[in-house]
Design an enzyme around this catalytic site. Structure first.
Site, PDB file in Angstrom:
ATOM      1  N   GLU A  56       0.785  -1.236   0.000  1.00 43.96           N
ATOM      2  CA  GLU A  56       0.000   0.000   0.000  1.00 43.96           C
ATOM      3  C   GLU A  56       0.819   1.291   0.000  1.00 43.96           C
ATOM      4  O   GLU A  56       0.293   2.360   0.308  1.00 43.96           O
ATOM      5  CB  GLU A  56      -0.993   0.013   1.169  1.00 43.96           C
ATOM      6  CG  GLU A  56      -2.354  -0.526   0.811  1.00 43.96           C
ATOM      7  CD  GLU A  56      -2.395  -2.054   0.677  1.00 43.96           C
ATOM      8  OE1 GLU A  56      -3.368  -2.558   0.109  1.00 43.96           O
ATOM      9  OE2 GLU A  56      -1.470  -2.752   1.131  1.00 43.96           O
TER      10      GLU A  56
ATOM     11  N   TYR B 154       3.387   2.121   1.982  1.00 45.97           N
ATOM     12  CA  TYR B 154       3.986   2.496   3.262  1.00 45.97           C
ATOM     13  C   TYR B 154       5.501   2.261   3.220  1.00 45.97           C
ATOM     14  O   TYR B 154       6.056   1.895   2.190  1.00 45.97           O
ATOM     15  CB  TYR B 154       3.321   1.712   4.393  1.00 45.97           C
ATOM     16  CG  TYR B 154       1.858   2.033   4.585  1.00 45.97           C
ATOM     17  CD1 TYR B 154       1.445   3.324   4.899  1.00 45.97           C
ATOM     18  CD2 TYR B 154       0.873   1.047   4.460  1.00 45.97           C
ATOM     19  CE1 TYR B 154       0.098   3.626   5.077  1.00 45.97           C
ATOM     20  CE2 TYR B 154      -0.470   1.343   4.640  1.00 45.97           C
ATOM     21  CZ  TYR B 154      -0.850   2.632   4.941  1.00 45.97           C
ATOM     22  OH  TYR B 154      -2.180   2.928   5.113  1.00 45.97           O
TER      23      TYR B 154
ATOM     24  N   ARG C 165       2.871  -8.954   4.267  1.00 44.53           N
ATOM     25  CA  ARG C 165       1.936  -8.443   3.259  1.00 44.53           C
ATOM     26  C   ARG C 165       2.727  -7.786   2.146  1.00 44.53           C
ATOM     27  O   ARG C 165       3.342  -6.730   2.329  1.00 44.53           O
ATOM     28  CB  ARG C 165       0.932  -7.455   3.852  1.00 44.53           C
ATOM     29  CG  ARG C 165      -0.104  -7.054   2.796  1.00 44.53           C
ATOM     30  CD  ARG C 165      -1.342  -6.427   3.370  1.00 44.53           C
ATOM     31  NE  ARG C 165      -2.374  -6.340   2.338  1.00 44.53           N
ATOM     32  CZ  ARG C 165      -3.560  -5.780   2.501  1.00 44.53           C
ATOM     33  NH1 ARG C 165      -3.892  -5.263   3.669  1.00 44.53           N
ATOM     34  NH2 ARG C 165      -4.439  -5.745   1.518  1.00 44.53           N
TER      35      ARG C 165
ATOM     36  N   HIS D 114      -1.758   4.107  -1.767  1.00 50.32           N
ATOM     37  CA  HIS D 114      -2.824   5.052  -1.447  1.00 50.32           C
ATOM     38  C   HIS D 114      -2.822   6.259  -2.384  1.00 50.32           C
ATOM     39  O   HIS D 114      -3.829   6.964  -2.472  1.00 50.32           O
ATOM     40  CB  HIS D 114      -2.704   5.509   0.004  1.00 50.32           C
ATOM     41  CG  HIS D 114      -3.098   4.447   0.991  1.00 50.32           C
ATOM     42  ND1 HIS D 114      -4.291   3.766   0.902  1.00 50.32           N
ATOM     43  CD2 HIS D 114      -2.467   3.945   2.079  1.00 50.32           C
ATOM     44  CE1 HIS D 114      -4.372   2.892   1.898  1.00 50.32           C
ATOM     45  NE2 HIS D 114      -3.284   2.979   2.623  1.00 50.32           N
TER      46      HIS D 114
ATOM     47  N   ARG E  15     -11.898  -6.445  -2.464  1.00 47.78           N
ATOM     48  CA  ARG E  15     -13.188  -6.638  -3.148  1.00 47.78           C
ATOM     49  C   ARG E  15     -13.618  -8.104  -3.188  1.00 47.78           C
ATOM     50  O   ARG E  15     -14.079  -8.621  -4.198  1.00 47.78           O
ATOM     51  CB  ARG E  15     -13.154  -6.038  -4.545  1.00 47.78           C
ATOM     52  CG  ARG E  15     -13.202  -4.525  -4.543  1.00 47.78           C
ATOM     53  CD  ARG E  15     -14.542  -3.973  -4.075  1.00 47.78           C
ATOM     54  NE  ARG E  15     -15.576  -4.122  -5.081  1.00 47.78           N
ATOM     55  CZ  ARG E  15     -16.781  -4.616  -4.844  1.00 47.78           C
ATOM     56  NH1 ARG E  15     -17.119  -5.036  -3.643  1.00 47.78           N
ATOM     57  NH2 ARG E  15     -17.675  -4.708  -5.810  1.00 47.78           N
TER      58      ARG E  15
ATOM     59  N   ARG F 111     -13.519  -4.938   5.338  1.00 48.46           N
ATOM     60  CA  ARG F 111     -14.824  -4.278   5.433  1.00 48.46           C
ATOM     61  C   ARG F 111     -15.997  -5.261   5.518  1.00 48.46           C
ATOM     62  O   ARG F 111     -16.978  -4.975   6.213  1.00 48.46           O
ATOM     63  CB  ARG F 111     -14.998  -3.305   4.274  1.00 48.46           C
ATOM     64  CG  ARG F 111     -14.019  -2.134   4.311  1.00 48.46           C
ATOM     65  CD  ARG F 111     -14.078  -1.313   3.045  1.00 48.46           C
ATOM     66  NE  ARG F 111     -13.845  -2.136   1.870  1.00 48.46           N
ATOM     67  CZ  ARG F 111     -14.180  -1.783   0.628  1.00 48.46           C
ATOM     68  NH1 ARG F 111     -14.769  -0.632   0.404  1.00 48.46           N
ATOM     69  NH2 ARG F 111     -13.933  -2.575  -0.391  1.00 48.46           N
TER      70      ARG F 111
ATOM     71  N   GLN G 212     -18.476   4.858   2.799  1.00 51.60           N
ATOM     72  CA  GLN G 212     -18.985   6.071   3.430  1.00 51.60           C
ATOM     73  C   GLN G 212     -18.714   6.132   4.928  1.00 51.60           C
ATOM     74  O   GLN G 212     -18.375   7.189   5.462  1.00 51.60           O
ATOM     75  CB  GLN G 212     -20.487   6.204   3.174  1.00 51.60           C
ATOM     76  CG  GLN G 212     -20.846   6.602   1.766  1.00 51.60           C
ATOM     77  CD  GLN G 212     -22.347   6.703   1.582  1.00 51.60           C
ATOM     78  OE1 GLN G 212     -22.949   5.954   0.836  1.00 51.60           O
ATOM     79  NE2 GLN G 212     -22.972   7.629   2.273  1.00 51.60           N
TER      80      GLN G 212
ATOM     81  N   CYS H 248     -16.657   3.890   6.662  1.00 48.59           N
ATOM     82  CA  CYS H 248     -15.353   3.351   7.071  1.00 48.59           C
ATOM     83  C   CYS H 248     -14.231   4.250   6.555  1.00 48.59           C
ATOM     84  O   CYS H 248     -13.760   5.140   7.270  1.00 48.59           O
ATOM     85  CB  CYS H 248     -15.197   1.906   6.624  1.00 48.59           C
ATOM     86  SG  CYS H 248     -15.548   1.600   4.867  1.00 48.59           S
TER      87      CYS H 248
ATOM     88  N   ALA I  49     -34.322   3.386   6.053  1.00 45.32           N
ATOM     89  CA  ALA I  49     -34.629   3.671   7.454  1.00 45.32           C
ATOM     90  C   ALA I  49     -35.732   2.759   7.965  1.00 45.32           C
ATOM     91  O   ALA I  49     -35.614   2.159   9.044  1.00 45.32           O
ATOM     92  CB  ALA I  49     -35.027   5.141   7.619  1.00 45.32           C
TER      93      ALA I  49
ATOM     94  N   GLN J 109     -35.530   4.793  -2.046  1.00 45.34           N
ATOM     95  CA  GLN J 109     -34.566   5.394  -2.957  1.00 45.34           C
ATOM     96  C   GLN J 109     -33.371   4.486  -3.240  1.00 45.34           C
ATOM     97  O   GLN J 109     -32.590   4.761  -4.156  1.00 45.34           O
ATOM     98  CB  GLN J 109     -34.111   6.752  -2.420  1.00 45.34           C
ATOM     99  CG  GLN J 109     -35.282   7.714  -2.293  1.00 45.34           C
ATOM    100  CD  GLN J 109     -34.913   9.164  -2.524  1.00 45.34           C
ATOM    101  OE1 GLN J 109     -34.018   9.489  -3.299  1.00 45.34           O
ATOM    102  NE2 GLN J 109     -35.628  10.047  -1.865  1.00 45.34           N
TER     103      GLN J 109
ATOM    104  N   LYS K 105     -22.845   0.909  -8.545  1.00 53.52           N
ATOM    105  CA  LYS K 105     -23.598   0.753  -7.295  1.00 53.52           C
ATOM    106  C   LYS K 105     -24.487  -0.485  -7.310  1.00 53.52           C
ATOM    107  O   LYS K 105     -25.482  -0.552  -6.597  1.00 53.52           O
ATOM    108  CB  LYS K 105     -24.423   2.009  -7.012  1.00 53.52           C
ATOM    109  CG  LYS K 105     -23.555   3.222  -6.679  1.00 53.52           C
ATOM    110  CD  LYS K 105     -24.355   4.362  -6.081  1.00 53.52           C
ATOM    111  CE  LYS K 105     -23.430   5.467  -5.585  1.00 53.52           C
ATOM    112  NZ  LYS K 105     -24.161   6.558  -4.913  1.00 53.52           N
TER     113      LYS K 105
ATOM    114  N   ARG L 288     -24.994  26.287  -7.877  1.00 56.01           N
ATOM    115  CA  ARG L 288     -25.040  27.691  -7.484  1.00 56.01           C
ATOM    116  C   ARG L 288     -23.776  28.116  -6.744  1.00 56.01           C
ATOM    117  O   ARG L 288     -23.292  29.229  -6.924  1.00 56.01           O
ATOM    118  CB  ARG L 288     -26.252  27.943  -6.581  1.00 56.01           C
ATOM    119  CG  ARG L 288     -27.601  27.798  -7.288  1.00 56.01           C
ATOM    120  CD  ARG L 288     -28.724  28.164  -6.322  1.00 56.01           C
ATOM    121  NE  ARG L 288     -30.045  27.924  -6.877  1.00 56.01           N
ATOM    122  CZ  ARG L 288     -30.691  28.793  -7.648  1.00 56.01           C
ATOM    123  NH1 ARG L 288     -30.132  29.950  -7.956  1.00 56.01           N
ATOM    124  NH2 ARG L 288     -31.903  28.515  -8.103  1.00 56.01           N
TER     125      ARG L 288
ATOM    126  N   ALA M  31     -28.269   6.993   3.099  1.00 55.40           N
ATOM    127  CA  ALA M  31     -28.613   5.753   3.787  1.00 55.40           C
ATOM    128  C   ALA M  31     -27.803   5.592   5.062  1.00 55.40           C
ATOM    129  O   ALA M  31     -28.265   4.952   6.012  1.00 55.40           O
ATOM    130  CB  ALA M  31     -28.387   4.569   2.851  1.00 55.40           C
TER     131      ALA M  31
END
Length: 673
Positions: A166, A168, A216, A254, A290, A313, A341, A343, A386, A413, A423, A564, A659
């Site tokens: 990654e 590092y 890793r 990253h 993934r 995740r 969103q 995490c 909800a 929605q 998505k 705007r 959500a």
């Protein structure tokens, strides 16, 4: 029922036997920044161990102050910290699990003024420039890795993972783009890989043979000047020879300009890079990135690309992922939808991680489990995120729930969001909600708008309104012209827009509509289409795994976005995914206009003004994405009858298709009853 024999088969790794092939990958949570941090971490990891995950990778903790991710970030370099870590290891072992400590030195990614790297050169994602380690400092850093590894074993960890991926510090040593040294730790390929090999050798020598030692590796850097596949394979062989028991694979840096874990990346997209490592060594190799369903994990192992899978995740989303797989109830797994969103977006904005589909993640000590002391009859109006989340959590607590939904299907929605390219994972969310509602015995009344009379006379103890939002329609000349349509009209297919489109509003919905009008769904579903679109060589023949350019097909439509506010469009999009959206729209030649005043819509198109100059944009349609209004008609009617209903989700706060907030609020209300 699907067969999951491979991922449920035990695996010998070094002197340890893992009960299955599913691993919880290491992740940043920032739980250490909250009150009662070690109690929170113990509950967090203990819950996942109870969910039967085969191995937990915890961390990463830096071996010295200059390697922390940020000021106050995780650091483990003193014996005085051992007891704190024992709270975590005892919780995991008490639940029947095993846990590894990941040791991560952030290198030039460390957001501290005294950060270090193999060579000078600031990372584009950091404001601080690193100090180039001299030879003595490099050896001292190797000793720091060994010290932390020894402390980890004393604290009860079952082994350690050396983070070499990654982008590092260790990855910075292996790649020529960040290693311009001419001493023993640079220059040739052999020099560039010496630092990580010395770390592995020294840790193995200090720990002996029993504790697990995982390395890793960066299986594909996705950086110009990164390592090609041939070097990565040879490096993996030498990592094995140096004493590693298992090789975990990472993907990209990253600062790479290629997405690696967002929902727009196809599932298990990086198997070619992982297979390259697997074919080079005789020790087990772990796949990552993934992999979010048992089916994907099983297929990946069956393909021979890896021996086990790492899922970070997905274990936020459902700590019982492995247990549900063993029990054959995979349809009840709360699947990670790759939205980032709650995490990554929170971590990158200095907040603690949780999960959109599972608000309990990282907050286990805040949510009571088990049945409520008193059971109630509850009416829930609205089958969006909800309403569904509340109904499930309330039913789990023992309440009798009736869910009213005016449409013929649940989802609200979410049914629009899942139509946006990238998505499709929202389908998993809807599947989970529907399955749980059915198995919990929630009465679902589809196609039945709840009336105030029915709710008042129904004998319910509580009425919860999750009636959602309606699109906000701005007020200017021509807003009722046939060319003006709402995002609901477009995303539901009610209106098929023409080839020239203006979008008013550049928040999340505006960008989703642009993706819908332009996007190619294949890019997020087919890895070869994804690689072409992002300029990736999955075989990694060239240095870093990048090709000379991306494919640029002709856009399906000419799209123009307006807002705007006089600021860059997309400024408030998610930190980890907004750049992906903006990059794709740039590729499709979308024009983005800020500081616009809307004057009129007529047969000519959209009339607008910027900086005092008037313009006319000839378009076939103008899509209104200018926000939402809470739908509170029923609330007002019920209040007038003397009841006190509770509002959740968009009916409470009309924000964009949020959500995250809706499910969190619904869950908290359900467990508070």
């Amino acid at each position: 029922m699907a067969n999951f024999d491979r991922i449920l088969t035990p695996l010998n790794v070094g002197s340890t036997v893992l009960p299955n092939r599913m691993v919880m990958g290491a992740m940043h949570t920032r739980l250490e920044t909250l009150d009662r941090p070690h109690e929170r971490l113990a509950a967090f990891y203990g819950t996942r161990a109870a969910g039967e995950i085969g191995l937990i990778l915890g961390g990463g903790f830096s071996p010295n102050p200059e390697g922390v991710m940020e000021e106050g970030g995780p650091l483990f370099n003193s014996a005085s910290q051992i007891e704190e870590h024992r709270l975590v290891t005892q919780a995991v072992h008490g639940a029947g699990g095993k846990i590894i400590l990941q040791i991560l030195h952030a290198g030039r990614y460390a957001k501290v003024p005294h950060c270090v790297a193999p060579s000078s050169g600031k990372a584009r994602i950091n404001t601080f420039s690193p100090h180039a380690l001299n030879n003595e400092e490099a050896w001292r850093t190797i000793a720091d890795f060994v010290n932390t590894a020894e402390l980890a074993i004393e604290a009860g960890y079952d082994g350690i993972e050396v983070m070499g991926s990654e982008g590092y510090l260790i990855n910075e040593f292996t790649a020529a783009v960040t290693n311009q040294r001419d001493d023993e730790f640079g220059g040739s390929f052999e020099g560039r890989i010496r630092f990580p090999l010395e770390v592995v050798r020294a840790v193995r020598a200090r720990l002996g043979g029993a504790p697990l030692l995982i390395y890793r590796i960066s299986s594909i850097d996705l950086m110009d000047g990164g390592m090609p596949a041939s070097e990565i394979a040879e490096f993996a062989k030498q990592v094995e020879a140096a004493g590693a028991d298992l090789i975990n694979t990472g993907v990209g840096w990253h600062e790479s300009a290629v997405p690696t874990i967002a929902a727009s990346v196809p599932r298990a997209a990086w198997r070619e890079a992982i297979r390259n490592v697997k074919q080079a060594v005789s020790i087990p190799v772990m796949a990552s990135n993934r992999i979010n369903t048992p089916e994907v994990a099983e297929e990946l192992i069956a393909s021979g690309a890896a021996d086990l899978v790492s899922m970070a995740r997905p274990l936020l989303a459902d700590p019982d992922f492995a247990k549900k797989t063993r029990l054959g109830i995979v349809d009840e797994i709360n699947t990670c939808i790759g939205c980032n969103q709650a995490c990554l977006d929170r971590i990158f904005t200095e907040r603690t991680a949780t999960c959109l589909v599972n608000p309990r993640a990282g907050r286990e000590i805040e949510f009571p489990m088990g049945k409520a002391s008193t059971f109630k009859r509850l009416a829930v109006v609205g089958g969006g995120p909800a309403g569904m989340a509340f109904s499930i959590n309330a039913a789990e607590r023992g309440h009798q729930v009736t869910l009213f939904e005016a449409e013929s299907r649940l989802g609200g929605q979410l049914n629009m969001a899942k139509e946006v390219p990238g998505k499709a994972e929202f389908n998993e969310m809807l599947r989970y909600f529907n399955v749980r509602l059915h198995k919990l015995g929630v009465t679902v009344r589809l196609g039945e708008p709840a009336s105030a009379d029915e709710l008042v006379a129904g004998g319910f103890d509580e009425v919860i309104l999750a009636t959602g939002v309606t699109p906000r329609v701005p007020d200017f000349v021509g807003i009722d012209h046939f060319k003006a349509v709402t995002y609901v009209d477009v995303l539901t297919g009610k209106v098929v827009v023409g080839s020239r489109v203006a979008i008013i509003g550049a928040g999340g919905i505006g960008f989703d509509v642009a993706e819908f009008l332009l996007g190619d769904a294949e890019e997020s579903l087919d890895r070869h289409a994804f690689f072409r679109a992002w300029g990736v060589d999955p075989e990694n023949i060239r240095h870093g795994g990048l090709t000379s350019g991306r494919s640029h097909g002709k856009p399906r439509r000419s799209v123009h976005m307006f807002q705007r506010k006089d600021e860059p469009l997309g400024k408030r999009l998610g930190k980890s995914t907004g750049w992906i959206l903006k990059a794709r729209l740039r590729k499709a030649s979308v024009t983005m206009i800020a500081g616009a005043t809307y004057n009129a819509i007529d047969d000519e198109g959209l009339h607008y003004t910027v900086d005092g100059t008037s313009h006319v944009l000839p378009v076939d349609h103008v899509v209104l994405c200018a926000g939402q209004n809470s739908n509170r008609t029923l609330y007002d009617e019920i209040k007038a009858r003397g009841l006190n209903p509770k509002l959740i989700g968009g009916a409470d706060v009309a924000s964009e298709l949020d959500a995250l907030r809706a499910i969190d609020q619904a869950t908290r209300l359900a467990v508070s009853l």
